[in-house]
Design a protein around this motif. Structure first.
Motif, PDB file in Angstrom:
ATOM      1  N   LYS A 166       1.014  -1.256  -0.014  1.00 46.24           N
ATOM      2  CA  LYS A 166      -0.023   0.036  -0.075  1.00 46.24           C
ATOM      3  C   LYS A 166       0.912   1.214  -0.061  1.00 46.24           C
ATOM      4  CE  LYS A 166      -4.021  -1.912   0.393  1.00 46.24           C
ATOM      5  NZ  LYS A 166      -4.870  -2.108  -0.745  1.00 46.24           N
TER       6      LYS A 166
ATOM      7  N   TYR B 181      -0.670   4.616  -1.271  1.00 41.14           N
ATOM      8  CA  TYR B 181      -1.930   4.616  -0.420  1.00 41.14           C
ATOM      9  C   TYR B 181      -1.412   4.677   1.072  1.00 41.14           C
ATOM     10  CZ  TYR B 181      -4.067   3.312  -4.766  1.00 41.14           C
ATOM     11  OH  TYR B 181      -4.580   3.215  -6.091  1.00 41.14           O
ATOM     12  N   THR B 182      -0.990   5.639   1.414  1.00 41.26           N
ATOM     13  CA  THR B 182      -0.316   5.834   2.896  1.00 41.26           C
ATOM     14  C   THR B 182      -1.375   5.511   3.911  1.00 41.26           C
ATOM     15  OG1 THR B 182       1.133   7.431   2.120  1.00 41.26           O
ATOM     16  CG2 THR B 182       0.830   7.269   4.432  1.00 41.26           C
ATOM     17  N   LYS B 183      -2.852   5.972   3.881  1.00 47.27           N
ATOM     18  CA  LYS B 183      -3.585   5.622   4.787  1.00 47.27           C
ATOM     19  C   LYS B 183      -4.049   4.269   4.866  1.00 47.27           C
ATOM     20  CE  LYS B 183      -8.607   6.793   5.334  1.00 47.27           C
ATOM     21  NZ  LYS B 183      -9.516   7.489   4.702  1.00 47.27           N
ATOM     22  N   GLN B 184      -4.197   3.635   3.853  1.00 49.33           N
ATOM     23  CA  GLN B 184      -4.361   2.183   4.029  1.00 49.33           C
ATOM     24  C   GLN B 184      -3.243   1.360   4.360  1.00 49.33           C
ATOM     25  OE1 GLN B 184      -4.995   4.183   1.439  1.00 49.33           O
ATOM     26  NE2 GLN B 184      -7.328   4.253   1.395  1.00 49.33           N
TER      27      GLN B 184
ATOM     28  N   TYR C 257      -4.858   0.650 -10.304  1.00 51.92           N
ATOM     29  CA  TYR C 257      -4.211   0.776  -9.172  1.00 51.92           C
ATOM     30  C   TYR C 257      -2.847   2.008  -9.245  1.00 51.92           C
ATOM     31  CZ  TYR C 257      -6.121  -3.434  -7.767  1.00 51.92           C
ATOM     32  OH  TYR C 257      -7.159  -4.292  -7.389  1.00 51.92           O
TER      33      TYR C 257
ATOM     34  N   VAL D  78      -7.669   5.486  -8.432  1.00 52.84           N
ATOM     35  CA  VAL D  78      -7.404   5.617  -6.986  1.00 52.84           C
ATOM     36  C   VAL D  78      -8.261   4.441  -6.547  1.00 52.84           C
ATOM     37  CG1 VAL D  78      -7.698   6.693  -4.933  1.00 52.84           C
ATOM     38  CG2 VAL D  78      -6.800   7.856  -6.944  1.00 52.84           C
TER      39      VAL D  78
ATOM     40  N   PRO E 256      -7.736   1.959  -3.368  1.00 51.40           N
ATOM     41  CA  PRO E 256      -6.949   1.278  -2.578  1.00 51.40           C
ATOM     42  C   PRO E 256      -7.086  -0.108  -2.033  1.00 51.40           C
ATOM     43  CG  PRO E 256      -8.356   2.740  -1.493  1.00 51.40           C
ATOM     44  CD  PRO E 256      -8.627   2.980  -3.105  1.00 51.40           C
ATOM     45  N   TRP E 257      -8.547  -0.436  -2.144  1.00 49.97           N
ATOM     46  CA  TRP E 257      -8.778  -2.019  -1.686  1.00 49.97           C
ATOM     47  C   TRP E 257      -9.293  -3.012  -2.891  1.00 49.97           C
ATOM     48  CZ3 TRP E 257      -6.841  -2.733   2.923  1.00 49.97           C
ATOM     49  CH2 TRP E 257      -6.592  -1.672   3.826  1.00 49.97           C
TER      50      TRP E 257
END
Length: 149
Positions: free
Chosen positions: A88, A93-96, A141, A145, A147-148
């Motif tokens: 991630k 995707y830092t938050k994830q 990806y 955007v 992330p999951w």
């Protein structure tokens, strides 16, 4: 001629291309022949007409090489360090990534169940990354955007 997009303004639907000949060319989004979105830094093929660029196509070879490299790296990180969210972080995707890392580390307090779930999620993402084509991976990806999964 080959070149790259230096700047693109979605509101005016215009931008600037740097050609391999060192010249800069103005373009309008109506000349874009790709199915994906226009973005700065993108390698392209185009026809120069004075100081204007026409018939602008994305350079598929450049997209495939970059996407393939990112796809393989992200898949390996998901497999080996996925529970820590390394893939991630690599994809931006830092938050994830932080969510995965914190849940994995704090999961040991709850008999390891959350950590096992995070490990399973990372393995599922590893499989998904490998089954996507290079262009599809890049579109979903890297450029997009998502992330999951």
């Amino acid at each position: 001629m080959k070149g790259s997009i230096l700047d693109y303004q979605p509101d005016s639907r215009s931008g600037v291309i740097s050609g391999e000949d060192g010249q800069r060319y103005q373009f309008d989004a109506s000349q874009w022949q790709g199915s994906d979105e226009i973005s700065a830094g993108r390698s392209i093929d185009f026809v120069a007409n004075g100081d204007k660029a026409e018939s602008i196509y994305p350079d598929k070879a450049a997209v495939s090489n970059t996407a393939s490299t990112k796809k393989i790296a992200a898949a390996l990180l998901a497999f080996f360090l996925g529970a820590f969210g390394a893939h991630k972080f690599y994809l931006g995707y830092t938050k994830q990534g932080i969510i995965m890392l914190v849940v994995f580390l704090l999961g040991f307090i709850m008999l390891g169940l959350p950590s096992i779930v995070i490990g399973i999620i990372a393995f599922v993402e590893f499989v998904i990354y490998l089954t996507k084509s290079d262009d599809e991976f890049d579109r979903i990806y890297v450029q997009g955007v998502r992330p999951w999964f």
